[in-house]
Design an enzyme around this catalytic site. Structure first.
Site, PDB file in Angstrom:
ATOM      1  N   GLU A   1       0.852  -1.186   0.000  1.00 47.13           N
ATOM      2  CA  GLU A   1       0.000   0.000   0.000  1.00 47.13           C
ATOM      3  C   GLU A   1       0.886   1.234   0.000  1.00 47.13           C
ATOM      4  O   GLU A   1       1.944   1.256   0.638  1.00 47.13           O
ATOM      5  CB  GLU A   1      -0.929   0.032   1.211  1.00 47.13           C
ATOM      6  CG  GLU A   1      -1.801   1.282   1.219  1.00 47.13           C
ATOM      7  CD  GLU A   1      -2.988   1.212   2.157  1.00 47.13           C
ATOM      8  OE1 GLU A   1      -3.894   2.044   2.014  1.00 47.13           O
ATOM      9  OE2 GLU A   1      -3.015   0.323   3.025  1.00 47.13           O
TER      10      GLU A   1
ATOM     11  N   CYS B   1      -6.605   0.992   2.408  1.00 49.15           N
ATOM     12  CA  CYS B   1      -7.537   2.128   2.421  1.00 49.15           C
ATOM     13  C   CYS B   1      -7.275   3.101   1.286  1.00 49.15           C
ATOM     14  O   CYS B   1      -8.143   3.923   0.963  1.00 49.15           O
ATOM     15  CB  CYS B   1      -7.460   2.844   3.764  1.00 49.15           C
ATOM     16  SG  CYS B   1      -7.973   1.825   5.164  1.00 49.15           S
TER      17      CYS B   1
ATOM     18  N   ASN C   1     -12.078  -3.074  -0.038  1.00 54.40           N
ATOM     19  CA  ASN C   1     -10.933  -3.328   0.837  1.00 54.40           C
ATOM     20  C   ASN C   1     -11.382  -3.950   2.157  1.00 54.40           C
ATOM     21  O   ASN C   1     -11.325  -5.157   2.322  1.00 54.40           O
ATOM     22  CB  ASN C   1     -10.177  -2.013   1.090  1.00 54.40           C
ATOM     23  CG  ASN C   1      -9.112  -2.160   2.156  1.00 54.40           C
ATOM     24  OD1 ASN C   1      -8.368  -3.130   2.140  1.00 54.40           O
ATOM     25  ND2 ASN C   1      -9.062  -1.241   3.094  1.00 54.40           N
ATOM     26  N   GLU C   2     -11.875  -3.147   3.087  1.00 52.48           N
ATOM     27  CA  GLU C   2     -12.365  -3.708   4.349  1.00 52.48           C
ATOM     28  C   GLU C   2     -13.690  -3.035   4.735  1.00 52.48           C
ATOM     29  O   GLU C   2     -13.891  -2.620   5.866  1.00 52.48           O
ATOM     30  CB  GLU C   2     -11.321  -3.590   5.462  1.00 52.48           C
ATOM     31  CG  GLU C   2     -10.805  -2.193   5.716  1.00 52.48           C
ATOM     32  CD  GLU C   2      -9.729  -2.133   6.801  1.00 52.48           C
ATOM     33  OE1 GLU C   2      -9.104  -3.163   7.099  1.00 52.48           O
ATOM     34  OE2 GLU C   2      -9.525  -1.039   7.356  1.00 52.48           O
TER      35      GLU C   2
END
Length: 661
Positions: A49, A248, A379-380
């Site tokens: 990331e 994120c 993503n989450e």
């Protein structure tokens, strides 16, 4: 009477010593002939990331910050040290950003007025400085326009912190129109905090854009490529996959600043610079100069995956901004562009040259398919809004590309209301691969080594996509990459490997951090402008990844797996290609442990090897001054009477490697 008391005391002491000694001994059994399940080649991989200056200022080897003057403040990163200000004018000169609105992706350039060619300079500070090495070559490129022909020469100098010149080159701006120029430096000394100084011969106006500086030596010596030492650390891990670009970073604080892969491909100078979402996320480490040039874009991620032998695993926005920020939602009736991005990405990676996106991949230099097998949706994210959107993505992707494996998400935590809801709904949908994240204490990792022992073998497969032990607490700047965190992760990883029937992919997070520009700790690899090292956590990850195996074996004590009894953890595999058995043993106790391993089912060569990671202190770390404080030590090993007898040091991770006859 006195002698009798002493004798009884001595006998009791001997008996107690014998009991304690026996308590430290553990007998294990491994059946080499019986495969429990096949281990996926993707078992241990990497999660990248763009956080902690991991891309610009890190893996992407560009040394100029704000090379195209596209930051929100167009001259951020550029100093004018010799400018004399007055209320009326700039006596020596001035740099002014100019916006050309018809250029939608790179509208700004810098117009420089030189009134005093002996007194005016513009200086780029780099990413917390520029790391240059004595004798190394550095390639300069830029675009310039000399509209009235008044500027005779542009001089470029690498300077150190004391303004000493360490290398110099120049170009003659020969055209009134925009023209590309290149040149090269050789550095006369090593300096971590160098800067690029630009001066001029002549007075008048000159226009500059895309001022770029790269080391000549990059990974695979690709022009304007990736930083060699950082990629080498990744390559050495033999990762099974590379997940990118986050994280994120995929979601954005709002949907408008989400990561859009189509803006990261094509000509580098046509990729639109965007602010990095981590620039002001944490009050403890705000970095307003943190932007994304997208010089490291999706094509480069696919190429990197191929270079290091990893399966590419891209993650895309599902139409939900980060729920820790705005949580902005794309209405369901406006989801088509997001879904089309996913379908087009598969075409970009795998499509033939007759497709639009396959042709672009080929035009960029890669006619062959990237062999994409996985794609992540979100993503989450969590809650009903995510499940509703996931259904639509799954239907569209499977309709066109039925063999693509879709990664879904279970939210940001390994338990709780959001996790339970996501797992229940995704199981109903028959999800193929569910991403779980854990940022927990070292103790949690030790206590959860058996987490997957009771997972449904016929249910969805698991991707442990982000995990790292937190020495203090999540998102705390005082978190450390200490040895307790690392060996606790190793204990947990034996449980991941033992459950390879369920767990198909795993990756530590985050991957990289700049010593002077991080936002989140801990991180697996640390670097500055000159050096890089793998943390203790990196060494654990590498040890598991390079001893992965193809087949899972049972390793038991009294018929049960070792999941923390007496602070011991274990897993065992074999590699049918190399005909090797690899047994991983983790001792999380402060005392040594004597282990005897019975080996049955196949004959084993008597000679093997034992690799051990150990350190005496729970707080011990690798650092720039001691980058190999915690590093594997390998020695020859000899079986005794067909059994393996090993003394495990305190706080240690060991791998016994044996050859099958």
């Amino acid at each position: 009477m006195k002698n009798s008391t002493i004798t009884r005391f001595a006998l009791c002491s001997l008996l107690l010593s014998s009991i304690c000694a026996n308590a430290q001994k553990t007998t294990l059994e491994v059946d080499i002939a019986k495969t429990v399940t096949k281990i996926q080649p993707t078992m241990f991989g990497l999660f990248f990331e763009d956080i902690n200056f991991a891309a610009d200022g890190g893996l992407y080897a560009e040394m100029i910050k704000n090379r195209s003057f596209e930051f929100d403040k167009p001259l951020m990163g550029w100093e004018q040290p010799n400018t004399k200000r007055s209320s009326l004018n700039m006596q020596s000169g001035a740099a002014t950003p100019i916006n050309v609105s018809e250029n939608k992706t790179n509208p700004n350039f810098c117009r420089i007025l030189i009134n005093d060619d002996k007194g005016y300079a513009i200086v780029n500070e780099g990413f917390r400085g520029m790391g240059v090495k004595k004798g190394a070559k550095y390639n300069l490129s830029l675009k310039a326009a000399n509209p009235d022909g008044s500027i005779k020469k542009i001089i470029f100098q690498l300077i150190d912190k004391d303004q000493k010149v360490m290398g110099e080159t120049s170009i003659i701006p020969s055209s009134k129109e925009w023209k590309n120029y290149t040149s090269q430096f050789t550095a006369a000394q090593t300096e971590a905090k160098a800067k690029l100084k630009i001066t001029f011969e002549g007075t008048g106006t000159i226009d500059l854009d895309m001022i770029s500086l790269f080391p000549e030596e990059t990974w695979k010596n690709r022009k304007n490529g990736l930083r060699k030492d950082l990629v080498q650390l990744l390559y050495d891990m033999k990762p099974g996959f590379l997940r990118f670009p986050g994280g994120c970073i995929v979601e954005g604080r709002t949907l408008s600043d989400r990561y859009q892969w189509k803006k990261s491909v094509g000509n580098v100078e046509d990729r639109k610079t965007m602010i990095n979402r981590w620039n002001m996320e944490f009050s403890h480490k705000q970095t307003p100069d943190y932007f994304q040039s997208f010089g490291l874009g999706f094509y480069e991620y696919f190429q990197l995956s191929e270079d290091i032998g990893a399966t590419p695993l891209p993650i895309l926005s599902c139409g939900m901004a980060c729920q820790y920020n705005t949580g902005e939602l794309a209405p369901m009736e406006e989801l088509d562009p997001y879904i089309q991005d996913a379908l087009d990405l598969i075409e970009f990676a795998n499509g033939d040259l007759n497709t639009n996106w396959g042709k672009l991949r080929s035009d960029m230099g890669h006619p062959k398919s990237f062999n994409l097998k996985y794609i992540g949706v979100g993503n989450e994210q969590w809650g009903p809004d995510y499940i509703e959107r996931y259904k639509v993505f799954e239907k569209a992707i499977k309709a066109k590309y039925p063999k693509i494996i879709i990664v879904s998400g279970s939210g940001p935590s390994p338990d709780g209301e959001h996790f339970d809801y996501a797992m229940k709904e995704l199981k109903k949908l028959g999800a193929e691969l569910i991403d779980e994240h854990y940022y927990k204490s070292p103790q949690w990792f030790r206590e959860n080594a058996a987490r997957y022992d009771l997972y449904d073998r016929k249910g969805p497969k698991i991707f442990a996509g982000e995990y790292a032990a937190q020495s203090v607490s999540g998102a705390n700047p005082n978190n450390r990459n200490n040895w307790e965190c690392a060996f606790s992760e190793a204990a947990f990883m034996t449980g991941l490997e033992r459950n390879a029937e369920v767990v198909n992919l795993t990756s530590y997070a985050p991957l990289m951090a700049h010593e002077d520009a991080w936002q989140w700790t801990p991180d697996m690899i640390w670097f500055n402008n000159l050096e890089a090292y793998g943390s203790a956590n990196y060494q654990v990850q590498k040890l598991f990844s390079t001893h992965k195996g193809t087949d899972l074996l049972n390793i038991t004590r009294d018929g049960k797996p070792l999941t923390g009894q007496n602070n011991l953890y274990a897993s065992a595999v074999k590699d049918v290609n190399t005909k090797k058995v690899m047994i991983k043993l983790v001792n999380t106790a402060s005392t040594s442990r004597e282990i005897t391993i019975g080996l049955k089912g196949s004959k084993i060569e008597t000679k093997g090897s034992l690799t051990t990671l150990a350190s005496a202190g729970l707080q011990d770390e690798n650092t720039f001054s001691e980058p190999e404080k915690i590093t594997p030590k390998e020695s020859e090993y000899q079986l005794k009477d067909g059994k393996a007898q090993i003394s495990l040091p305190p706080y240690s991770v060991s791998v016994l490697k044996l050859k099958i006859k």
